[in-house]
Design a protein around this motif. Structure first.
Motif, mmCIF file in Angstrom:
data_model
loop_
_atom_site.group_PDB
_atom_site.id
_atom_site.type_symbol
_atom_site.label_atom_id
_atom_site.label_comp_id
_atom_site.label_asym_id
_atom_site.label_seq_id
_atom_site.Cartn_x
_atom_site.Cartn_y
_atom_site.Cartn_z
ATOM 1 N N LEU A 104 0.824 -1.209 0.000
ATOM 2 C CA LEU A 104 0.000 0.000 0.000
ATOM 3 C C LEU A 104 0.859 1.260 0.000
ATOM 4 C CD1 LEU A 104 -2.725 -1.214 2.477
ATOM 5 C CD2 LEU A 104 -3.103 -0.580 0.090
ATOM 6 N N ILE A 105 1.936 1.233 0.753
ATOM 7 C CA ILE A 105 2.836 2.386 0.784
ATOM 8 C C ILE A 105 3.448 2.599 -0.600
ATOM 9 C CG2 ILE A 105 5.050 3.234 1.678
ATOM 10 C CD1 ILE A 105 4.230 1.922 4.380
ATOM 11 N N GLU A 106 3.912 1.526 -1.220
ATOM 12 C CA GLU A 106 4.499 1.629 -2.562
ATOM 13 C C GLU A 106 3.473 2.148 -3.567
ATOM 14 O OE1 GLU A 106 7.686 1.381 -3.507
ATOM 15 O OE2 GLU A 106 8.099 1.134 -1.360
ATOM 16 N N GLU A 107 2.243 1.684 -3.442
ATOM 17 C CA GLU A 107 1.186 2.151 -4.337
ATOM 18 C C GLU A 107 0.962 3.649 -4.185
ATOM 19 O OE1 GLU A 107 -3.362 1.339 -4.047
ATOM 20 O OE2 GLU A 107 -2.431 -0.331 -5.115
ATOM 21 N N ARG A 108 1.015 4.134 -2.969
ATOM 22 C CA ARG A 108 0.820 5.564 -2.730
ATOM 23 C C ARG A 108 1.994 6.395 -3.231
ATOM 24 N NH1 ARG A 108 -3.283 7.220 0.601
ATOM 25 N NH2 ARG A 108 -2.147 8.974 1.460
ATOM 26 N N ARG A 109 3.171 5.782 -3.301
ATOM 27 C CA ARG A 109 4.354 6.514 -3.771
ATOM 28 C C ARG A 109 4.389 6.661 -5.283
ATOM 29 N NH1 ARG A 109 9.095 3.872 -0.095
ATOM 30 N NH2 ARG A 109 8.534 4.953 1.811
ATOM 31 N N ARG A 110 3.712 5.769 -6.005
ATOM 32 C CA ARG A 110 3.738 5.827 -7.459
ATOM 33 C C ARG A 110 3.120 7.124 -7.936
ATOM 34 N NH1 ARG A 110 1.042 0.406 -7.908
ATOM 35 N NH2 ARG A 110 2.633 -0.880 -6.977
ATOM 36 N N PRO A 111 3.791 7.782 -8.863
ATOM 37 C CA PRO A 111 3.210 9.030 -9.379
ATOM 38 C C PRO A 111 2.003 8.748 -10.262
ATOM 39 C CG PRO A 111 5.246 8.509 -10.523
ATOM 40 C CD PRO A 111 5.085 7.488 -9.433
ATOM 41 N N ILE A 112 1.119 9.698 -10.273
ATOM 42 C CA ILE A 112 -0.046 9.633 -11.145
ATOM 43 C C ILE A 112 0.344 10.325 -12.445
ATOM 44 C CG2 ILE A 112 -2.419 10.427 -11.442
ATOM 45 C CD1 ILE A 112 -2.750 10.224 -8.431
ATOM 46 N N PRO A 113 -0.044 9.796 -13.595
ATOM 47 C CA PRO A 113 0.305 10.453 -14.856
ATOM 48 C C PRO A 113 -0.192 11.899 -14.875
ATOM 49 C CG PRO A 113 -0.756 8.342 -15.252
ATOM 50 C CD PRO A 113 -0.838 8.608 -13.780
ATOM 51 N N PRO A 114 0.495 12.756 -15.620
ATOM 52 C CA PRO A 114 0.075 14.165 -15.682
ATOM 53 C C PRO A 114 -1.371 14.285 -16.149
ATOM 54 C CG PRO A 114 2.135 13.825 -16.880
ATOM 55 C CD PRO A 114 1.639 12.479 -16.468
ATOM 56 N N THR A 115 -2.056 15.243 -15.579
ATOM 57 C CA THR A 115 -3.440 15.512 -15.974
ATOM 58 C C THR A 115 -3.593 16.988 -16.263
ATOM 59 O OG1 THR A 115 -4.093 15.821 -13.669
ATOM 60 C CG2 THR A 115 -4.400 13.624 -14.599
ATOM 61 N N ARG A 116 -4.573 17.308 -17.083
ATOM 62 C CA ARG A 116 -4.835 18.705 -17.418
ATOM 63 C C ARG A 116 -6.042 19.176 -16.618
ATOM 64 N NH1 ARG A 116 -3.770 22.213 -22.094
ATOM 65 N NH2 ARG A 116 -2.366 20.574 -22.760
ATOM 66 N N SER A 117 -5.889 20.311 -15.969
ATOM 67 C CA SER A 117 -6.979 20.874 -15.182
ATOM 68 C C SER A 117 -8.077 21.357 -16.120
ATOM 69 C CB SER A 117 -6.465 22.047 -14.340
ATOM 70 O OG SER A 117 -7.544 22.780 -13.823
ATOM 71 N N PRO A 118 -9.328 20.931 -15.889
ATOM 72 C CA PRO A 118 -10.401 21.412 -16.764
ATOM 73 C C PRO A 118 -10.679 22.897 -16.569
ATOM 74 C CG PRO A 118 -11.256 19.921 -15.066
ATOM 75 C CD PRO A 118 -9.764 19.972 -14.919
ATOM 76 N N ARG A 119 -10.340 23.409 -15.399
ATOM 77 C CA ARG A 119 -10.604 24.818 -15.093
ATOM 78 C C ARG A 119 -9.573 25.728 -15.725
ATOM 79 N NH1 ARG A 119 -9.240 28.082 -10.895
ATOM 80 N NH2 ARG A 119 -8.255 26.394 -9.777
ATOM 81 N N THR A 120 -8.274 25.402 -15.536
ATOM 82 C CA THR A 120 -7.219 26.297 -16.008
ATOM 83 C C THR A 120 -6.511 25.804 -17.255
ATOM 84 O OG1 THR A 120 -5.510 25.222 -14.673
ATOM 85 C CG2 THR A 120 -6.767 27.023 -13.626
ATOM 86 N N GLY A 121 -6.607 24.517 -17.556
ATOM 87 C CA GLY A 121 -5.901 23.957 -18.702
ATOM 88 C C GLY A 121 -4.450 23.640 -18.411
ATOM 89 N N ASP A 122 -4.002 23.862 -17.170
ATOM 90 C CA ASP A 122 -2.613 23.599 -16.806
ATOM 91 C C ASP A 122 -2.400 22.105 -16.590
ATOM 92 O OD1 ASP A 122 -2.104 26.313 -16.806
ATOM 93 O OD2 ASP A 122 -2.463 26.523 -14.646
ATOM 94 N N TRP A 123 -1.181 21.656 -16.889
ATOM 95 C CA TRP A 123 -0.791 20.275 -16.636
ATOM 96 C C TRP A 123 -0.250 20.168 -15.224
ATOM 97 C CZ3 TRP A 123 -1.803 16.210 -19.635
ATOM 98 C CH2 TRP A 123 -2.165 16.448 -20.959
ATOM 99 N N SER A 124 -0.538 19.062 -14.584
ATOM 100 C CA SER A 124 -0.001 18.861 -13.241
ATOM 101 C C SER A 124 0.398 17.411 -13.063
ATOM 102 C CB SER A 124 -1.025 19.243 -12.170
ATOM 103 O OG SER A 124 -2.076 18.319 -12.163
ATOM 104 N N THR A 125 1.374 17.187 -12.209
ATOM 105 C CA THR A 125 1.742 15.834 -11.805
ATOM 106 C C THR A 125 1.648 15.807 -10.303
ATOM 107 O OG1 THR A 125 4.075 16.411 -11.676
ATOM 108 C CG2 THR A 125 3.301 15.465 -13.750
ATOM 109 N N SER A 126 1.284 14.669 -9.789
ATOM 110 C CA SER A 126 1.159 14.553 -8.339
ATOM 111 C C SER A 126 1.261 13.098 -7.952
ATOM 112 C CB SER A 126 -0.180 15.129 -7.866
ATOM 113 O OG SER A 126 -1.234 14.360 -8.377
#
Length: 192
Positions: free
Chosen positions: A133-155
Motif C-alpha cells: 500500500l505504501i508503494e502504491e501511494r508513492r507511485r506518481p499519477i500520470p500528468p493531468t490537465r486541469s479542466p478549469r485552467t488547462g494547466d498540466w499537473s503531476t502529483s
C-alpha cells in the motif's frame, strides 16, 4: 458443447458444475462457463446472480474479480457496491476479512479507501500488505490537465490536508513538536 452449437446443454452442464463445487472461488472459469452464455442470451440478472452467489459464499478477491468484471461489462456498478458493502460488514464482524477487503477495494480502483481501511486495521495486516500500500501511494499519477485552467499537473495519490496533528496507529492524535531525543543535554561548566 458450445463449440458444437449446443448452448443450452453447455449452460446446463456449467450450472451442474457450479452446483457440485459451490464453495470454490478459485475455479472462476467454471462460473464464467455459466455466466458467458447467460450474458450472450441477455439474461443479465441471472448472470450477475451467479457471481453474487459465489462471492457471498466466499468473500475473497478470487471471487470478487470475475464479479467486478461482469458488473463492469453489464454496466452494473451497484453490484460492485453490494459486494464491497458485504465485505465491509464481514470485516467489521471478523478482522480476518480486512486483508480481502483491502484487496477488493484496490481491485475496484478505490485505493484511497483501501489505504484508510489499512490505517484503521494495522494490527490485522502483514508488513507485506502495508508495504504494498505504501508503494502504491508513492507511485506518481500520470500528468493531468486541469479542466478549469488547462494547466498540466503531476502529483502523487491525493493526501488529506496536513495539520499540526498527526495520525497515530491507534487512531489518537498527537501534536507535532520538535524532537529533543537526539539532542545532547546542555552542560554547565564551572568557570575558573
Amino acid at each position: 458443447m458450445r463449440a458444437a452449437d449446443r448452448p443450452e446443454e453447455a449452460t446446463d452442464w456449467a450450472r451442474r458444475g457450479v452446483a457440485a463445487h459451490p464453495g470454490n472461488p478459485y475455479l472462476p472459469k467454471l462460473n464464467d462457463e455459466l455466466v458467458d452464455p447467460l450474458v450472450a442470451a441477455g439474461r443479465r440478472e441471472e448472470a450477475l446472480a451467479v457471481h453474487r452467489d459465489a462471492f457471498a459464499r466466499t468473500t475473497v478477491l478470487a471471487a470478487f474479480q470475475p464479479l467486478a468484471r461482469t458488473a463492469s461489462e453489464l454496466e452494473s456498478p451497484d453490484t460492485v457496491t453490494w459486494a464491497l458493502d458485504l465485505l465491509r460488514t464481514r470485516a467489521a464482524e471478523n478482522p480476518t476479512y480486512v486483508r480481502e477487503l483491502i484487496s477488493c477495494l484496490r481491485a475496484a480502483g478505490r485505493s484511497e479507501e483501501a489505504w484508510q481501511t489499512a490505517v484503521g486495521h494495522l494490527g490485522e495486516l502483514s508488513k507485506y500488505t502495508i508495504q504494498e500500500l505504501i508503494e502504491e501511494r508513492r507511485r506518481p499519477i500520470p500528468p493531468t490537465r486541469s479542466p478549469r485552467t488547462g494547466d498540466w499537473s503531476t502529483s502523487t495519490w491525493p493526501r488529506p490536508a496536513t495539520s499540526t496533528a498527526t495520525s497515530t496507529p491507534s487512531g489518537t492524535s498527537r501534536r507535532s513538536a520538535p524532537s529533543t531525543a537526539n539532542r545532547a543535554p546542555k552542560r554547565s561548566s564551572p568557570r575558573t
